[in-house]
Design a protein around this motif. Structure first.
Motif, short mmCIF file in Angstrom:
data_model
loop_
_atom_site.label_atom_id
_atom_site.label_comp_id
_atom_site.label_asym_id
_atom_site.label_seq_id
_atom_site.Cartn_x
_atom_site.Cartn_y
_atom_site.Cartn_z
N ARG A 271 -12.49 2.43 0.79
CA ARG A 271 -12.10 3.74 1.30
C ARG A 271 -10.87 3.63 2.21
NH1 ARG A 271 -14.68 8.51 1.62
NH2 ARG A 271 -16.59 7.52 0.87
N LEU A 272 -10.92 2.70 3.15
CA LEU A 272 -9.84 2.59 4.12
C LEU A 272 -8.59 1.93 3.54
CD1 LEU A 272 -11.73 1.75 7.43
CD2 LEU A 272 -11.13 3.97 6.43
N LEU A 273 -8.78 0.95 2.68
CA LEU A 273 -7.62 0.29 2.09
C LEU A 273 -6.88 1.19 1.11
CD1 LEU A 273 -9.16 -3.26 1.61
CD2 LEU A 273 -7.30 -2.65 3.16
N VAL A 306 -12.99 -11.92 3.03
CA VAL A 306 -11.83 -12.70 2.57
C VAL A 306 -11.00 -11.88 1.58
CG1 VAL A 306 -11.13 -14.75 1.29
CG2 VAL A 306 -12.98 -14.91 2.98
N SER A 307 -11.68 -11.20 0.65
CA SER A 307 -10.99 -10.38 -0.33
C SER A 307 -10.28 -9.20 0.34
CB SER A 307 -11.98 -9.88 -1.38
OG SER A 307 -11.35 -8.99 -2.28
N ALA A 308 -10.98 -8.52 1.24
CA ALA A 308 -10.39 -7.36 1.91
C ALA A 308 -9.22 -7.77 2.81
CB ALA A 308 -11.45 -6.64 2.75
N ARG A 309 -9.33 -8.93 3.43
CA ARG A 309 -8.23 -9.41 4.28
C ARG A 309 -6.98 -9.66 3.44
NH1 ARG A 309 -8.37 -11.48 9.31
NH2 ARG A 309 -10.61 -11.94 9.25
N GLY A 314 -1.57 -7.79 1.90
CA GLY A 314 -0.62 -7.32 0.89
C GLY A 314 -0.04 -5.96 1.24
N LEU A 315 -0.84 -5.10 1.84
CA LEU A 315 -0.37 -3.77 2.24
C LEU A 315 0.55 -3.84 3.46
CD1 LEU A 315 -3.70 -1.77 1.81
CD2 LEU A 315 -1.69 -1.66 0.34
N LEU A 316 0.30 -4.81 4.34
CA LEU A 316 1.10 -4.93 5.55
C LEU A 316 2.44 -5.60 5.31
CD1 LEU A 316 -1.70 -6.00 8.10
CD2 LEU A 316 -0.41 -3.84 8.10
N TYR A 317 2.43 -6.55 4.35
CA TYR A 317 3.65 -7.34 4.19
C TYR A 317 4.22 -7.25 2.77
CZ TYR A 317 1.55 -9.28 8.37
OH TYR A 317 0.96 -9.44 9.61
#
Length: 317
Positions: A271-273, A306-309, A314-317
């Motif tokens: 939801r948040l990602l 680990v997967s969500a991190r 990927g979204l941040l960088y």
């Protein structure tokens, strides 16, 4: 509080239930022996009311649950709430004259059981009745409410024909010593038990200020902050708000909290990602901080984390 019943849940994949019948002979679980001559037929002797379970021996406790309800405490030493709950649970079970036993399972060392019992956080407490697992609760529960839940477990088991009793073998039934928590951790847990989340947050915050590398305090702060945010809110109101405005960050954060508290970790992260790329910088920071809190609650080494991190990076960088 009623006992959540989930007949569809099972342990297949963790242990084999295929050979179980509704009434098994008295099991030899964790050193148990048949009761002495003259004992009631539904009595089995065990070394303690508190037994240790793992991926290898858990089938014995499934068998035992055909005679007496088995409360499974899936715990982690990384969680202050879990560490503090276990002795309370053991003390309350000890008040029921052998009509309940506890099996403690370290979620960090038993991945099969974690998967089979769907333990997405610690503590997770499940009861086995007649070989069937039924989830009871996750996270902190006030002692009075926990006592009521255990009473309802015994009633439900009796209605299912599971009304046996264990007899503890001699001195083996000495209560496990309650682990001592650091003072601020204890202050936080005591506050959580009486639903004083503000005091618990303050205690954990002070502990982190004194010892920034105290991972248990960081995780505890994340856990109690979740409890504080959900306190006084209703499921229907939160989900209705999110459905009414799919762009509302506040509503999305509320429902993600709800998902995580109910063990739906993947739903909370998804939801948040999914929302993250659509947000302005300020809201991105809010959502990122919430996701980082979730990492602490679930456990930073958990595969879902680990997967969500990786997705967040990927979204941040």
């Amino acid at each position: 509080m009623s006992i959540p019943m989930n007949p569809g849940a099972n342990l297949r994949g963790a242990v084999d239930l295929s050979g179980l019948s509704s009434r098994q002979p008295a099991p030899q679980a964790a050193g148990s022996r048949p009761a002495p001559s003259g004992a009631a037929p539904d009595t089995v002797r065990v070394p303690s009311l508190v037994l240790e379970g793992n991926d290898q021996n858990f089938g014995q406790f499934i068998e035992l649950s055909s005679r007496v309800p088995v409360v499974v405490d899936l715990y982690s030493v990384r969680s202050d709430v879990s560490v503090a709950l276990s002795p309370v649970l053991e003390r309350l079970v000890g008040q029921h004259d052998g009509h309940l036993v506890i099996v403690r399972v370290d979620i960090d060392a038993n991945p099969q059981l974690v998967q089979g019992l769907q333990a997405t956080t610690a503590p997770t407490v499940v009861v086995l009745i007649g070989g069937q697992p039924m989830p009871l609760f996750q996270g902190a529960v006030p002692e009075a409410q926990l006592a009521d839940v255990l009473g309802r477990v015994i009633e439900a088991a009796a209605q299912s024909g599971v009304a046996g009793q264990v007899v503890v073998d001699g001195a083996a039934d000495q209560p496990a010593p309650e682990p001592e928590l650091p003072p601020l951790h204890q202050e936080a847990y005591d506050a959580i038990a009486r639903r004083d989340y503000a005091t618990a947050i303050a205690a954990y915050t002070k502990q982190i200020a004194q010892q920034p590398n105290d991972r248990e305090a960081v995780a505890g702060l994340a856990q109690v902050s979740l409890l504080d945010r959900l306190d006084g809110k209703t499921v229907d109101a939160m989900r209705s708000a999110a459905a009414a405005d799919a762009t509302s960050v506040d509503a999305a954060l509320d429902v993600a909290d709800l998902d995580l508290s109910g063990g739906h970790v993947t739903d909370a992260f998804d939801r948040l990602l999914a929302l993250f790329p659509t947000l302005d910088p300020d809201d991105r920071d809010r959502v990122r901080e919430r996701i980082l809190q979730y990492f602490e609650i679930v456990g930073v080494t958990d595969p879902l984390v680990v997967s969500a991190r990786a997705r967040l990076a990927g979204l941040l960088y």
